[in-house]
Design an enzyme around this catalytic site. Structure first.
Site, mmCIF file in Angstrom:
data_model
loop_
_atom_site.group_PDB
_atom_site.id
_atom_site.type_symbol
_atom_site.label_atom_id
_atom_site.label_comp_id
_atom_site.label_asym_id
_atom_site.label_seq_id
_atom_site.Cartn_x
_atom_site.Cartn_y
_atom_site.Cartn_z
ATOM 1 N N HIS A 243 3.821 -120.035 16.076
ATOM 2 C CA HIS A 243 2.676 -120.464 16.875
ATOM 3 C C HIS A 243 1.568 -121.446 15.960
ATOM 4 C CE1 HIS A 243 3.380 -117.479 19.832
ATOM 5 N NE2 HIS A 243 3.499 -116.648 19.195
HETATM 6 C C1 BDR Z 1 -1.407 -115.901 18.042
HETATM 7 O O1 BDR Z 1 -1.479 -114.288 18.036
HETATM 8 C C2 BDR Z 1 -1.205 -114.107 16.613
HETATM 9 O O2 BDR Z 1 -0.309 -113.026 16.650
HETATM 10 C C3 BDR Z 1 -0.626 -115.075 16.128
HETATM 11 O O3 BDR Z 1 -1.014 -115.196 14.694
HETATM 12 C C4 BDR Z 1 -1.092 -116.375 16.717
HETATM 13 O O4 BDR Z 1 -2.347 -117.038 15.984
HETATM 14 C C5 BDR Z 1 -0.318 -115.880 19.117
HETATM 15 O O5 BDR Z 1 -0.614 -115.486 20.371
#
Ligand code: BDR
Ligand code: CA
Length: 314
Positions: A243
């Protein structure tokens, strides 16, 4: 080369946050003015520690790391150890950092920095819950017109949620903060699950990091080995979505992405759909267009960029 673009990274590392920080530190296009840690994937004491570990991995103990909000504005903190492990950065063995944590609070740093630099020059990259940013906006509303833009990983619309059926983690953890930030009139690019679910850490991509002769590449591979297992099990894919580095990549190469300027509103009332990002993709309301919502990424080019940059680190 033109003058580096000043950025601040607000983050809750997290393996994917860590890779995003490494990408920023490996990119001469940026001047990282500071990293502000927030509670999210794991509690604040770990996110600020992890941020410093990553700076040292990148050979950048000169970066200023600030500690921010210990919990969301209204709701209780929800963490994600099942994804990121007990430390938030499970996978590689990284030494405890020697570089200090700054004594100034992250919210004060945000306010001071945006007030003291020329308006419209600094980009804010957000990789976690938006608590620090919302608190800064509440504390000093004049920063809204001074922030060049916010590029935020958060939300999901076509892909729906990853922590509840309708909400993505960063928005779910502090939906009230997200609402404040989305309604502040700041140019906003939102990188939701609709984009990041296309950026998969496939086995061959992870091996490219592992094969690097530096320290950072194998550390990234070890982080991704740990991080991807949760989503691989959930989605049945080769690799998990990477992400947060999409935020930094969007700034480096926006041509790798497509999106649309639309209205995004955050659900803060219904417990069932708390933290849902309601995206008016088809313009069926008169609500103001407050965010460019990114819908697709050229994943191959994104990983090539990431591999190329991480290879340049120590
Ligand atoms: C987001 O949530 C976190 O677990 C990750 O770092 C990312 O920023 C994805 O949903
Ligand atoms: Ca994150």
């Amino acid at each position: 080369m033109s003058k580096p673009h000043p950025i601040i990274i607000d983050t809750d590392p997290g393996q994917d946050d860590a890779v995003a920080i490494l990408l920023a530190l490996a990119s001469p296009e940026f001047e990282v003015l500071g990293i502000t840690a927030v509670a999210g994937n794991v509690p604040l004491a770990l996110t600020e520690l992890n941020a410093r570990k990553i700076c040292e991995l990148a050979g950048r103990s000169d970066i200023k790391v600030y500690s921010g909000a210990i919990r969301p504005m209204v709701r209780s903190l929800v963490t994600a150890e099942e994804v990121h492990g007990k430390t938030g950065l499970d996978g590689p063995v990284l030494p405890d950092p020697v570089m200090p944590l700054q004594t100034q609070h992250a919210v004060d740093f945000l306010v001071d920095t945006f007030m003291s630099h020329p308006a419209g020059t600094i980009t804010l990259c957000t990789l976690g819950p938006l608590t620090n940013v919302a608190l800064a906006l509440v504390r000093e509303p004049r920063i809204a017109s001074r922030i060049k833009q916010i590029v935020a990983m958060g939300g999901g619309y076509f892909e729906q949620g990853n922590v509840t059926p309708s909400a993505e983690f960063n928005i779910y953890v502090d939906p009230h903060a997200a609402r404040i930030v989305f309604e502040a009139g700041i140019p906003l690019t939102l990188i939701p699950l609709d984009c990041t679910h296309q950026a998969l850490t496939t086995a061959s991509r992870v091996e490219a990091f592992r094969a690097m002769p530096n320290a950072s590449g194998p550390a990234v591979a070890a982080m991704l080995d740990f991080f991807e297992r949760f989503d691989e099990n959930k989605y049945g894919t080769d690799g998990g979505p990477l992400h947060d580095p999409c935020v930094i990549a969007w700034l480096l190469k926006p041509s790798l992405f497509t999106g649309r300027l639309v209205n995004v509103s955050v659900e803060c009332e219904s417990e069932l759909t708390m933290g849902a990002t309601v995206v008016d993709w088809w313009g069926v309301t008169k609500r103001p267009r407050n965010a460019t919502v990114v819908r697709s990424i050229d994943a191959e080019a994104f990983f090539n960029l990431l591999i190329d940059r991480i290879a340049k680190l120590p």
